[in-house]
Motif scaffolding. Structure first.
Motif, short mmCIF file in Angstrom:
data_model
loop_
_atom_site.label_atom_id
_atom_site.label_comp_id
_atom_site.label_asym_id
_atom_site.label_seq_id
_atom_site.Cartn_x
_atom_site.Cartn_y
_atom_site.Cartn_z
N ARG A 11 -5.91 58.43 -87.24
CA ARG A 11 -5.88 59.61 -86.18
C ARG A 11 -5.27 60.77 -86.69
NH1 ARG A 11 -3.02 57.68 -82.30
NH2 ARG A 11 -1.33 59.06 -83.06
N THR A 12 -3.96 60.63 -87.42
CA THR A 12 -2.94 61.72 -87.52
C THR A 12 -3.45 62.34 -88.92
OG1 THR A 12 -1.63 60.30 -88.88
CG2 THR A 12 -1.32 60.10 -86.69
N ARG A 13 -2.79 63.19 -89.22
CA ARG A 13 -2.95 63.99 -90.66
C ARG A 13 -3.00 63.05 -91.95
NH1 ARG A 13 -0.28 67.43 -87.29
NH2 ARG A 13 -0.67 69.69 -87.47
N ALA A 14 -2.68 61.63 -91.61
CA ALA A 14 -2.98 60.57 -92.79
C ALA A 14 -4.22 60.75 -93.32
CB ALA A 14 -2.45 59.31 -92.16
N PHE A 15 -5.33 60.84 -92.27
CA PHE A 15 -6.58 61.18 -92.79
C PHE A 15 -7.05 61.92 -94.10
CE2 PHE A 15 -10.36 64.41 -92.41
CZ PHE A 15 -11.18 63.42 -92.54
N ARG A 16 -6.13 62.90 -94.19
CA ARG A 16 -6.11 63.82 -95.46
C ARG A 16 -5.74 63.21 -96.64
NH1 ARG A 16 -2.60 68.87 -92.43
NH2 ARG A 16 -4.38 68.89 -90.76
N ALA A 17 -4.97 62.27 -96.52
CA ALA A 17 -4.34 61.59 -97.73
C ALA A 17 -5.32 60.54 -98.16
CB ALA A 17 -2.95 61.14 -97.79
N GLU A 34 1.98 54.15 -86.10
CA GLU A 34 1.93 55.09 -85.19
C GLU A 34 2.95 56.08 -85.27
OE1 GLU A 34 0.44 56.64 -82.71
OE2 GLU A 34 -1.16 55.35 -82.21
N ILE A 35 2.76 57.13 -84.31
CA ILE A 35 3.78 58.30 -84.10
C ILE A 35 4.67 57.66 -83.20
CG2 ILE A 35 2.13 60.19 -84.62
CD1 ILE A 35 2.32 60.50 -81.48
N GLY A 36 6.09 58.31 -83.13
CA GLY A 36 6.99 58.10 -82.31
C GLY A 36 8.06 56.79 -82.57
N ALA A 40 6.84 56.03 -86.89
CA ALA A 40 7.43 56.82 -87.74
C ALA A 40 8.65 57.12 -87.55
CB ALA A 40 6.37 58.06 -87.93
N ARG A 41 9.16 57.32 -86.07
CA ARG A 41 10.62 57.49 -85.86
C ARG A 41 11.38 56.50 -85.83
NH1 ARG A 41 11.32 62.87 -84.11
NH2 ARG A 41 9.22 63.92 -84.21
N ALA A 42 11.00 55.33 -86.07
CA ALA A 42 11.94 54.12 -86.34
C ALA A 42 12.76 54.08 -87.36
CB ALA A 42 11.04 52.92 -86.12
N ASN A 51 11.87 62.76 -91.65
CA ASN A 51 11.19 63.86 -90.47
C ASN A 51 10.66 63.00 -89.37
OD1 ASN A 51 10.87 66.57 -91.98
ND2 ASN A 51 10.00 65.45 -93.21
N GLY A 52 10.45 61.75 -89.67
CA GLY A 52 10.06 60.99 -88.57
C GLY A 52 8.56 61.30 -88.17
N ARG A 53 7.92 61.94 -89.01
CA ARG A 53 6.21 62.34 -88.84
C ARG A 53 5.38 61.88 -89.67
NH1 ARG A 53 5.60 68.27 -86.43
NH2 ARG A 53 7.09 67.98 -84.88
N LEU A 54 4.15 61.67 -89.41
CA LEU A 54 3.19 61.31 -90.50
C LEU A 54 2.11 62.20 -90.88
CD1 LEU A 54 2.18 58.40 -87.87
CD2 LEU A 54 3.45 58.11 -90.16
N PRO A 55 1.70 62.19 -92.05
CA PRO A 55 1.94 60.77 -93.01
C PRO A 55 2.86 61.11 -93.96
CG PRO A 55 0.32 62.38 -93.98
CD PRO A 55 0.82 63.14 -92.73
N PHE A 56 3.16 59.98 -94.78
CA PHE A 56 3.85 60.09 -96.05
C PHE A 56 3.47 58.89 -96.79
CE2 PHE A 56 6.75 56.43 -94.60
CZ PHE A 56 6.64 56.42 -93.46
N PHE A 65 6.28 63.61 -98.53
CA PHE A 65 5.89 63.85 -97.10
C PHE A 65 4.86 65.17 -97.26
CE2 PHE A 65 10.45 64.87 -96.72
CZ PHE A 65 10.20 66.29 -96.62
N GLU A 66 4.54 65.45 -96.07
CA GLU A 66 3.60 66.68 -96.12
C GLU A 66 2.15 66.34 -96.56
OE1 GLU A 66 3.63 69.84 -94.48
OE2 GLU A 66 5.50 69.24 -93.56
N SER A 67 1.17 66.61 -95.55
CA SER A 67 -0.38 65.96 -95.97
C SER A 67 -0.85 66.60 -96.99
CB SER A 67 -0.89 65.94 -94.67
OG SER A 67 -0.90 67.41 -94.24
N LEU A 68 -0.70 68.00 -97.33
CA LEU A 68 -1.57 68.64 -97.99
C LEU A 68 -0.78 68.67 -99.46
CD1 LEU A 68 -3.14 71.54 -96.11
CD2 LEU A 68 -3.73 69.31 -96.38
N GLN A 220 2.61 67.12 -76.23
CA GLN A 220 4.06 67.44 -75.60
C GLN A 220 4.53 67.76 -76.77
OE1 GLN A 220 4.94 64.25 -73.18
NE2 GLN A 220 3.85 65.28 -71.32
N ILE A 221 5.00 66.84 -77.60
CA ILE A 221 5.98 66.85 -78.97
C ILE A 221 5.53 68.08 -79.72
CG2 ILE A 221 6.23 65.91 -81.30
CD1 ILE A 221 5.70 62.93 -79.93
N ASN A 222 4.12 68.17 -79.65
CA ASN A 222 3.73 69.44 -80.93
C ASN A 222 3.78 70.87 -80.21
OD1 ASN A 222 3.57 67.90 -83.49
ND2 ASN A 222 2.26 66.80 -82.27
N ARG A 223 3.74 70.74 -78.67
CA ARG A 223 3.73 71.88 -77.88
C ARG A 223 2.30 72.53 -77.94
NH1 ARG A 223 8.79 72.56 -79.97
NH2 ARG A 223 10.48 72.36 -78.61
#
Ligand SMILES: N[C@@H](CCC(=O)N[C@@H](CS)C(=O)NCC(=O)O)C(=O)O
Length: 224
Positions: A11-17, A34-36, A40-42, A51-56, A65-68, A220-223
């Motif tokens: 569901r996340t930007r992992a789709f790109r990879a 999952e996120i959070g 990824a923040r564990a 960064n605690g974010r996805l994907p990597f 890291f960084e999907s693109l 919320q996290i990403n405003r």
């Protein structure tokens, strides 16, 4: 097994990879975390991606890291001269479209998709949705013109430039794209590729299984 591990629920930007790994026919391991805090923040995942974010990814011990950046790296490593262009100019155009996707349309498509499709109906903000459509109108016009006279962004062949832009705006398939018919036809063509379909099936399943509170947290996290 190629030694490639892709971290992140589809569901996340992992789709790109995932899409790129499928295009390349790689034998990889997908860890759909999952996120959070539980994902990824564990601590064990922050030790890989601070960064605690996805994907990597981990590729035989190499972490990225960084999907693109991940899609560009995989294409260049495994498909130089085909999915990753050989000429200096086409490589530069690939960077151009990749930066363009991130700066011009990524956020707008995300805001639109949350407030038009993904958040529970009562929590969608029509103002944010309409503002996102306004912000997207000019760059979508640019993309529409770029694929008006040729099937793909660099010419006759599908490359990582197409994958990066199409993956970033993939959720726009649910928009009314009648004002940008060339964009619509190009996006449909890119997403119809078997490698994309395989990753999209995972993404759709993950979307359908995502609880409303997680979608709320994403906004919320990403405003958004
Ligand atoms: N620019 C980064 C963005 C990464 C990002 O924001 N990932 C989202 C999921 S698509 C995430 O992990 N959000 C949860 C969080 O920030 O805690 C990329 O393209 O990889």
């Amino acid at each position: 097994m190629s030694g490639l591990r892709i971290y992140g629920i589809a569901r996340t930007r992992a789709f790109r990879a995932l899409w790129m790994a499928n295009e390349l026919g790689l034998d990889y391991e997908h860890l759909p975390i999952e996120i959070g805090e539980a994902g990824a923040r564990a601590p064990q995942f922050r030790a890989i991606n601070p960064n605690g974010r996805l994907p990597f990814i981990e590729d035989d011990g190499f972490v990225l890291f960084e999907s693109l950046a991940i899609t560009l790296y995989l294409a260049k490593k495994h498909s130089h001269g085909r999915l990753y262009p050989a000429s200096l100019e086409d490589e530069a155009k690939t960077w151009q479209w990749t930066s363009w996707a991130l700066t011009e349309v990524d956020r707008g498509v995300n805001i639109w998709s949350l407030h038009a499709v993904r958040l529970p109906e009562a929590e969608r903000d029509a103002g944010k949705r309409d503002e996102a459509l306004k912000v997207l109108a000019a760059p979508f016009g640019v993309l529409d013109a770029a694929v008006a006279g040729q099937p793909y962004l660099l010419g006759d062949a599908f490359t990582v430039a197409d994958l990066n832009v199409a993956a970033v705006i993939s959720r726009a398939v649910d928009m009314d794209l009648s004002a940008v018919p060339n964009l619509k036809a190009w996006l449909t063509r890119c997403l119809a590729r078997p490698a994309a379909q395989k990753a999209l099936a995972l993404k759709t399943r993950a979307d359908n299984e995502t609880p409303a509170e997680v979608t709320r947290r994403i906004a919320q996290i990403n405003r958004l």
